[in-house]
Design a protein around this motif. Structure first.
Motif, mmCIF file in Angstrom:
data_model
loop_
_atom_site.group_PDB
_atom_site.id
_atom_site.type_symbol
_atom_site.label_atom_id
_atom_site.label_comp_id
_atom_site.label_asym_id
_atom_site.label_seq_id
_atom_site.Cartn_x
_atom_site.Cartn_y
_atom_site.Cartn_z
ATOM 1 N N THR A 173 0.853 -1.186 0.000
ATOM 2 C CA THR A 173 0.000 0.000 0.000
ATOM 3 C C THR A 173 0.891 1.238 0.000
ATOM 4 O OG1 THR A 173 -0.100 0.181 2.425
ATOM 5 C CG2 THR A 173 -1.778 -1.192 1.331
ATOM 6 N N ALA A 174 0.289 2.395 -0.273
ATOM 7 C CA ALA A 174 1.061 3.640 -0.247
ATOM 8 C C ALA A 174 1.700 3.852 1.113
ATOM 9 C CB ALA A 174 0.152 4.810 -0.603
ATOM 10 N N PHE A 175 0.965 3.516 2.164
ATOM 11 C CA PHE A 175 1.497 3.665 3.521
ATOM 12 C C PHE A 175 2.594 2.646 3.804
ATOM 13 C CE2 PHE A 175 1.001 1.763 7.844
ATOM 14 C CZ PHE A 175 1.759 2.707 8.523
ATOM 15 N N GLY A 176 2.260 1.374 3.646
ATOM 16 C CA GLY A 176 3.200 0.325 4.031
ATOM 17 C C GLY A 176 4.488 0.342 3.240
ATOM 18 N N GLN A 177 4.388 0.473 1.928
ATOM 19 C CA GLN A 177 5.586 0.497 1.104
ATOM 20 C C GLN A 177 6.406 1.754 1.356
ATOM 21 O OE1 GLN A 177 4.877 0.014 -3.083
ATOM 22 N NE2 GLN A 177 7.031 0.233 -3.625
ATOM 23 N N GLY A 178 5.726 2.888 1.489
ATOM 24 C CA GLY A 178 6.443 4.141 1.730
ATOM 25 C C GLY A 178 7.225 4.118 3.026
ATOM 26 N N LEU A 179 6.594 3.579 4.077
ATOM 27 C CA LEU A 179 7.268 3.501 5.376
ATOM 28 C C LEU A 179 8.447 2.535 5.320
ATOM 29 C CD1 LEU A 179 7.344 4.288 8.361
ATOM 30 C CD2 LEU A 179 5.711 2.449 8.814
ATOM 31 N N ALA A 180 8.243 1.390 4.684
ATOM 32 C CA ALA A 180 9.326 0.409 4.571
ATOM 33 C C ALA A 180 10.489 0.956 3.751
ATOM 34 C CB ALA A 180 8.799 -0.878 3.948
ATOM 35 N N ASP A 181 10.194 1.643 2.666
ATOM 36 C CA ASP A 181 11.250 2.228 1.832
ATOM 37 C C ASP A 181 12.088 3.217 2.624
ATOM 38 O OD1 ASP A 181 10.461 0.749 -0.351
ATOM 39 O OD2 ASP A 181 9.418 2.399 -1.355
ATOM 40 N N GLN A 182 11.423 4.046 3.430
ATOM 41 C CA GLN A 182 12.151 5.034 4.216
ATOM 42 C C GLN A 182 13.001 4.361 5.285
ATOM 43 O OE1 GLN A 182 12.402 8.282 3.544
ATOM 44 N NE2 GLN A 182 13.906 8.428 5.194
ATOM 45 N N PHE A 183 12.470 3.309 5.898
ATOM 46 C CA PHE A 183 13.216 2.544 6.893
ATOM 47 C C PHE A 183 14.478 1.943 6.275
ATOM 48 C CE2 PHE A 183 14.214 -1.498 8.931
ATOM 49 C CZ PHE A 183 14.286 -1.148 10.268
ATOM 50 N N VAL A 184 14.321 1.303 5.117
ATOM 51 C CA VAL A 184 15.466 0.684 4.431
ATOM 52 C C VAL A 184 16.501 1.741 4.061
ATOM 53 C CG1 VAL A 184 16.174 -0.484 2.305
ATOM 54 C CG2 VAL A 184 14.172 -1.294 3.567
ATOM 55 N N LYS A 185 16.040 2.859 3.560
ATOM 56 C CA LYS A 185 16.951 3.941 3.174
ATOM 57 C C LYS A 185 17.799 4.396 4.358
ATOM 58 C CE LYS A 185 16.890 8.689 1.342
ATOM 59 N NZ LYS A 185 15.998 9.783 0.869
ATOM 60 N N GLU A 186 17.149 4.552 5.512
ATOM 61 C CA GLU A 186 17.877 5.013 6.695
ATOM 62 C C GLU A 186 18.852 3.958 7.203
ATOM 63 O OE1 GLU A 186 19.100 7.679 9.570
ATOM 64 O OE2 GLU A 186 17.781 8.038 7.856
ATOM 65 N N VAL A 187 18.440 2.690 7.189
ATOM 66 C CA VAL A 187 19.334 1.616 7.632
ATOM 67 C C VAL A 187 20.573 1.577 6.762
ATOM 68 C CG1 VAL A 187 19.594 -0.897 7.775
ATOM 69 C CG2 VAL A 187 17.542 0.186 8.697
ATOM 70 N N ARG A 188 20.374 1.655 5.462
ATOM 71 C CA ARG A 188 21.515 1.578 4.545
ATOM 72 C C ARG A 188 22.428 2.781 4.655
ATOM 73 N NH1 ARG A 188 18.097 -1.135 -0.476
ATOM 74 N NH2 ARG A 188 18.496 -3.309 0.144
ATOM 75 N N SER A 189 21.870 3.955 4.882
ATOM 76 C CA SER A 189 22.703 5.150 5.000
ATOM 77 C C SER A 189 23.448 5.187 6.326
ATOM 78 C CB SER A 189 21.850 6.418 4.847
ATOM 79 O OG SER A 189 20.935 6.547 5.918
ATOM 80 N N SER A 190 22.878 4.550 7.348
ATOM 81 C CA SER A 190 23.520 4.546 8.667
ATOM 82 C C SER A 190 24.633 3.519 8.759
ATOM 83 C CB SER A 190 22.482 4.264 9.760
ATOM 84 O OG SER A 190 21.501 5.270 9.795
ATOM 85 N N GLY A 191 24.490 2.403 8.047
ATOM 86 C CA GLY A 191 25.495 1.355 8.104
ATOM 87 C C GLY A 191 25.394 0.551 9.393
#
Length: 380
Positions: A173-191
């Motif tokens: 969904t727009a909510f679920g995918q959007g939230l997951a994408d942002q979570f993944v982005k932050e995890v990857r940028s943080s290392g």
């Protein structure tokens, strides 16, 4: 924190003479009142209804006329097509403002209808950044957006839970995918941690064995889920059956009072961590607790998640009307952008896009079948 009585007294014009003339003000709500998300949708309706009742009890006046507040509640079934039909119905009903919708997937398409009619829309729940990035002057929200929530949850998973291997599931969904994408982005940028699996389901699914079996092979510390509690509950049960010991991290769609009923004994203690897009601290907690108890007594059910935000959204509209000294949306909209309101969910003020300024988020876990507050964090 001002009491509810003080807030309502500000909304009334104490010096206005008693008159018999009345003006009806219709406030619309749109949320799923049927289907698996109905408990969350009713939570929004209940919060808005309590605000309407408070305004009527106080006898708010404008320009010497008493305002009679009416709630027009519509069921959008958490469906984008139904959501736009409901939006048009509310516009045709000449509502002065809309509190809704619950789901990002209905909020975004409906927002175009409200914008075309020039009607203020305040979502008490939708967190997709797209909602306010469209540039509609009618769009507001009283919760943090997914960029902030995803970032906060990623930092908590890495810093506090010390996750090293993370699996991610979203409901598309727009909510679920959007939230997951942002979570993944932050995890990857943080290392410091690896995304070992990215899986997908849908918001009506009940069988997760295939994706959970695939995830189990990676032995993750954390499973992040982007979606709602109606799916997360059965998912937790199947995680337990499969012996998947990872902790579940998710957003406010999961962070409800109903999750213990949906997950049963699979919930456990300190197994689920979630964030609600709002939060109060200090003296504000007393007012929030009092509101929650009044809500429970009135509707014979506890606050799920979004009821207090719907209440504050209605009160923001009323306060903006008082500031503008008008019921006309064209005059109310600039007032909404200018005011600061002390609500039961904290201090509310909007930025130029209609997003909440200095947004707070509350982190929770579950212990002995009850939601347990961990901490309130501010957007960074």
């Amino acid at each position: 924190m001002r009491s509810a009585a003080v807030i309502l007294s500000i909304l009334s014009l104490a010096a206005a003479p008693a008159v018999h003339a009345q003006t009806e003000v219709k406030i619309g709500t749109a949320s799923p009142l049927s289907g698996p998300g109905a408990h969350q949708g009713k939570d929004i309706e209940h919060g808005a209804r309590l605000a309407i009742e408070d305004l009527n009890a106080k006898g708010v006046t404008l320009g010497g006329k008493k305002l009679t507040w009416v709630l027009v509640a519509e069921d959008d079934a958490a469906d984008p097509k139904t959501g736009t039909a409901v939006a048009q119905k509310l516009v045709d009903n000449k509502v002065a403002a809309v509190v809704g919708h619950l789901n990002s997937g209905t909020t975004v398409p409906a927002s175009k209808i409200y914008a075309g009619a020039g009607i203020p829309q305040i979502s008490p729940a939708a967190t997709t950044p797209l909602y306010t990035q469209q540039g509609y002057p009618t769009a507001f929200r009283v919760v943090a957006n997914d960029n902030l929530i995803g970032r906060t949850l990623a930092r908590y998973a890495l810093g506090t839970l010390k996750a090293k291997k993370i699996a991610v599931i979203d409901d598309r969904t727009a909510f679920g995918q959007g939230l997951a994408d942002q979570f993944v982005k932050e995890v990857r940028s943080s290392g410091g941690a690896a995304i070992v699996s990215r899986q997908f389901t849908n918001d009506k699914a009940t069988d997760f064995n295939a994706i959970l079996t695939q995830i189990r092979g990676h032995r993750p510390d954390v499973v992040f889920y982007g979606g709602m509690d109606a799916v997360a509950g059965p998912m937790l049960k199947q995680m337990k059956t499969l012996g998947l010991q990872a902790r579940l991290v998710s957003g406010d769609g999961v962070c409800s009072e109903k999750l213990p009923l949906l997950a049963g004994d699979a919930l456990g203690d300190d197994k689920v961590f979630c964030a609600v897009a709002g939060g109060v601290t200090g003296a504000q907690e007393t007012a929030y607790t009092a509101f929650a108890e009044r809500f429970r007594q009135r509707f014979k059910t506890p606050v799920e998640t979004y009821g207090p935000y719907a209440y504050d959204a209605v009160m923001m509209v009323a306060a903006a009307m008082q500031k503008a000294q008008s019921l006309e949306p064209a005059r109310v909209l600039p007032a909404l952008r200018a005011i600061t309101h002390e609500g039961v969910t904290g201090t509310i003020a909007f930025d130029a896009k209609g997003d909440l300024r200095n947004a707070a988020m509350t982190l929770y876990t579950y212990r002995k079948g009850k939601k347990a507050k961990l901490e309130v964090v501010r957007a960074k």
